[in-house]
Every structure is written in C-alpha cells, then in structure tokens.
Design a protein around this motif. Structure first.
Motif, PDB file in Angstrom:
ATOM      1  N   TYR A 156      15.690  -3.410   0.602  1.00  0.00           N
ATOM      2  CA  TYR A 156      15.490  -4.215   1.811  1.00  0.00           C
ATOM      3  C   TYR A 156      16.446  -5.411   1.880  1.00  0.00           C
ATOM      4  O   TYR A 156      16.349  -6.222   2.798  1.00  0.00           O
ATOM      5  CB  TYR A 156      14.041  -4.701   1.890  1.00  0.00           C
ATOM      6  CG  TYR A 156      13.064  -3.563   1.862  1.00  0.00           C
ATOM      7  CD1 TYR A 156      12.911  -2.722   2.957  1.00  0.00           C
ATOM      8  CD2 TYR A 156      12.311  -3.308   0.724  1.00  0.00           C
ATOM      9  CE1 TYR A 156      12.031  -1.654   2.929  1.00  0.00           C
ATOM     10  CE2 TYR A 156      11.423  -2.239   0.690  1.00  0.00           C
ATOM     11  CZ  TYR A 156      11.292  -1.420   1.788  1.00  0.00           C
ATOM     12  OH  TYR A 156      10.421  -0.361   1.753  1.00  0.00           O
ATOM     13  N   CYS A 176      16.511  -7.864  -0.367  1.00  0.00           N
ATOM     14  CA  CYS A 176      15.886  -9.024  -1.035  1.00  0.00           C
ATOM     15  C   CYS A 176      16.455  -9.118  -2.455  1.00  0.00           C
ATOM     16  O   CYS A 176      15.720  -9.120  -3.436  1.00  0.00           O
ATOM     17  CB  CYS A 176      14.370  -8.864  -1.065  1.00  0.00           C
ATOM     18  SG  CYS A 176      13.630  -8.468   0.526  1.00  0.00           S
ATOM     19  N   LYS A 178      17.440 -13.763   6.720  1.00  0.00           N
ATOM     20  CA  LYS A 178      17.177 -12.351   7.035  1.00  0.00           C
ATOM     21  C   LYS A 178      17.884 -11.451   6.028  1.00  0.00           C
ATOM     22  O   LYS A 178      19.100 -11.478   5.923  1.00  0.00           O
ATOM     23  CB  LYS A 178      17.646 -12.031   8.443  1.00  0.00           C
ATOM     24  CG  LYS A 178      16.662 -12.454   9.518  1.00  0.00           C
ATOM     25  CD  LYS A 178      17.109 -12.059  10.898  1.00  0.00           C
ATOM     26  CE  LYS A 178      17.081 -10.555  11.055  1.00  0.00           C
ATOM     27  NZ  LYS A 178      17.104 -10.109  12.450  1.00  0.00           N
ATOM     28  N   ASN A 238       4.321 -11.778   8.284  1.00  0.00           N
ATOM     29  CA  ASN A 238       5.602 -11.278   8.788  1.00  0.00           C
ATOM     30  C   ASN A 238       5.435 -10.465  10.070  1.00  0.00           C
ATOM     31  O   ASN A 238       6.315  -9.708  10.458  1.00  0.00           O
ATOM     32  CB  ASN A 238       6.361 -10.481   7.730  1.00  0.00           C
ATOM     33  CG  ASN A 238       7.863 -10.696   7.834  1.00  0.00           C
ATOM     34  OD1 ASN A 238       8.329 -11.570   8.563  1.00  0.00           O
ATOM     35  ND2 ASN A 238       8.617  -9.903   7.119  1.00  0.00           N
ATOM     36  N   SER A 264      15.766  -6.123  10.206  1.00  0.00           N
ATOM     37  CA  SER A 264      14.400  -6.237  10.719  1.00  0.00           C
ATOM     38  C   SER A 264      14.101  -7.662  11.181  1.00  0.00           C
ATOM     39  O   SER A 264      14.682  -8.624  10.678  1.00  0.00           O
ATOM     40  CB  SER A 264      13.389  -5.873   9.632  1.00  0.00           C
ATOM     41  OG  SER A 264      13.547  -4.546   9.227  1.00  0.00           O
ATOM     42  N   GLU A 265      13.177  -7.763  12.120  1.00  0.00           N
ATOM     43  CA  GLU A 265      12.682  -9.087  12.496  1.00  0.00           C
ATOM     44  C   GLU A 265      11.953  -9.674  11.305  1.00  0.00           C
ATOM     45  O   GLU A 265      11.295  -8.949  10.556  1.00  0.00           O
ATOM     46  CB  GLU A 265      11.747  -8.991  13.707  1.00  0.00           C
ATOM     47  CG  GLU A 265      12.459  -8.629  14.988  1.00  0.00           C
ATOM     48  CD  GLU A 265      13.511  -9.658  15.379  1.00  0.00           C
ATOM     49  OE1 GLU A 265      13.223 -10.870  15.339  1.00  0.00           O
ATOM     50  OE2 GLU A 265      14.638  -9.242  15.714  1.00  0.00           O
ATOM     51  N   GLU A 266      12.039 -10.964  11.123  1.00  0.00           N
ATOM     52  CA  GLU A 266      11.404 -11.635   9.980  1.00  0.00           C
ATOM     53  C   GLU A 266      10.647 -12.865  10.465  1.00  0.00           C
ATOM     54  O   GLU A 266      11.065 -14.005  10.224  1.00  0.00           O
ATOM     55  CB  GLU A 266      12.452 -12.026   8.930  1.00  0.00           C
ATOM     56  CG  GLU A 266      13.130 -10.855   8.262  1.00  0.00           C
ATOM     57  CD  GLU A 266      12.219 -10.086   7.313  1.00  0.00           C
ATOM     58  OE1 GLU A 266      11.253 -10.661   6.774  1.00  0.00           O
ATOM     59  OE2 GLU A 266      12.480  -8.881   7.120  1.00  0.00           O
ATOM     60  N   THR A 281       5.066  -7.770   3.071  1.00  0.00           N
ATOM     61  CA  THR A 281       4.938  -7.298   4.441  1.00  0.00           C
ATOM     62  C   THR A 281       4.315  -5.905   4.479  1.00  0.00           C
ATOM     63  O   THR A 281       4.776  -4.993   3.798  1.00  0.00           O
ATOM     64  CB  THR A 281       6.336  -7.245   5.106  1.00  0.00           C
ATOM     65  OG1 THR A 281       6.935  -8.538   5.013  1.00  0.00           O
ATOM     66  CG2 THR A 281       6.240  -6.812   6.562  1.00  0.00           C
ATOM     67  N   SER A 326       8.076 -10.304  -1.877  1.00  0.00           N
ATOM     68  CA  SER A 326       8.799  -9.947  -0.671  1.00  0.00           C
ATOM     69  C   SER A 326       8.434 -10.905   0.471  1.00  0.00           C
ATOM     70  O   SER A 326       8.695 -12.099   0.370  1.00  0.00           O
ATOM     71  CB  SER A 326       8.525  -8.479  -0.334  1.00  0.00           C
ATOM     72  OG  SER A 326       9.388  -8.001   0.659  1.00  0.00           O
ATOM     73  N   GLY A 327       7.822 -10.412   1.544  1.00  0.00           N
ATOM     74  CA  GLY A 327       7.412 -11.300   2.633  1.00  0.00           C
ATOM     75  C   GLY A 327       6.458 -12.382   2.162  1.00  0.00           C
ATOM     76  O   GLY A 327       6.456 -13.500   2.682  1.00  0.00           O
TER      77      GLY A 327
END
Length: 183
Positions: A139, A141, A104, A48, A108-110, A16, A75-76
């Motif tokens: 984050y 993750c 999530k 994302n 944060s919005e995902e 992201t 990640s994203g």
C-alpha cells in the motif's frame, strides 16, 4: 516504571477496514494483559472513511490518555495516532506506528490524514515513538513513510521486510517484536 498503584494502559488501533479480532491485535492484547496492562482494542469502522476532523473527537472522547498510556496503531490506525498525539493534552509513554504514514501512500483517498501536522506538538506528547515499516509495502506504507515521521519526531525507526505486517492475504497472527518493544 509506573507507581505500583498505577495501571498502565494500552490502546491498539486497527487499520483501515480491519477489525479488532484480526491480525496480531488480539495476540498482542493478550500479551499486554498478561503483563498487567489494561488493554483496549476498539472497533472503528469509520477509520479512514470519515474525515479526520469529524472522526478524531469521537476517538478522543472514548479513551483515557495519561503518562502511562501506550498507543499502537497499524496502517490507517498508525496515521490516526499522528492526529491523536497532536490533539491530546498529556505526554504518553509510547507510541508504536506500524506501517504508518503521514502523507498519501498511494492513490486511495486518505480521510485519516490531516492537511498539515504540528510536529512539535506531536513530539511533545509522546516520550518514546517507534516507527516500524517494511522496505516494500503493498500500500506504499513503506520505510520512506516511516523515515519522514522519524525525521520530524525522532524516536526509533525499524525497517523490516514483512510487507504490511498483516493483511487479508498476509496472515500475521503474532508480532513478537512489538511485544518486546512495549515497556
């Protein structure tokens, strides 16, 4: 091993807000190219940001996937691989999800996440999945996210203490483990 006339291909999906030239992405791209892979490291600023239902068709249209494909996501970009694997119609050789997640990981919005996943379809579309997460990830993750995917898909889970494996405040220019894992 692929037939000698078949070129293996690899697609490395950034995280992201990232770009193809940061982190370990260009280093891994060079290493794989030296080993005979056709490598793509696309730039997807909408990753994302756009809802996955609108974003995924663009990704599917921009790349070729076959039984010799290796997918790497950070990640994203790793979260994107779940949707990608669910919706392709072939079984790729490998998928490596680095600091990946399927729910999530923070507040944060995902938009890269789907509401639900067809785990059987995802499993059917990758021969050799890997999940690489750290015990502590800034984050969220983390290894619990990796374990949730591993429990549904099998494969190999690797737990490290390497944070997010590269970020604006974490230089991570090489990633020897990834180079060794990719067949």
């Amino acid at each position: 091993m692929p037939h000698e006339n078949t070129r293996r291909n690899a697609v490395i999906f950034h995280g992201t807000g990232a770009r193809p030239e940061v982190c370990w992405y260009p280093w891994l791209g060079r290493r794989l190219t030296e080993r005979g892979y056709a490598v793509e490291i696309p730039h997807y600023p909408g990753l994302n940001v756009e809802p996955i239902a609108a974003f995924l068709p663009k990704v599917l249209a921009n790349h070729r996937f076959d039984e010799h494909t290796v997918l790497i996501g950070h990640s994203g970009g790793a979260a994107l691989l779940l949707a990608l694997l669910e919706h392709i119609d072939v079984t790729v050789a490998q998928a490596v999800l680095v600091a990946g997640y399927s729910t999530k990981p923070n507040t944060s919005e995902e938009p890269v996440l789907q509401e639900t996943y067809d785990w059987a379809a995802i499993k059917a579309h990758v021969r050799d999945p890997y999940f690489i997460n750290s015990r502590v990830d800034p984050y969220g993750c983390d290894d619990r996210q990796g374990r949730a995917m591993f429990d549904r898909l099998g494969g190999t889970q690797i737990v490290r203490d390497d944070g997010h494996f590269g970020d604006h405040d974490q230089p991570y220019d090489t990633f020897e483990l990834l180079d060794r894992l990719i067949g």
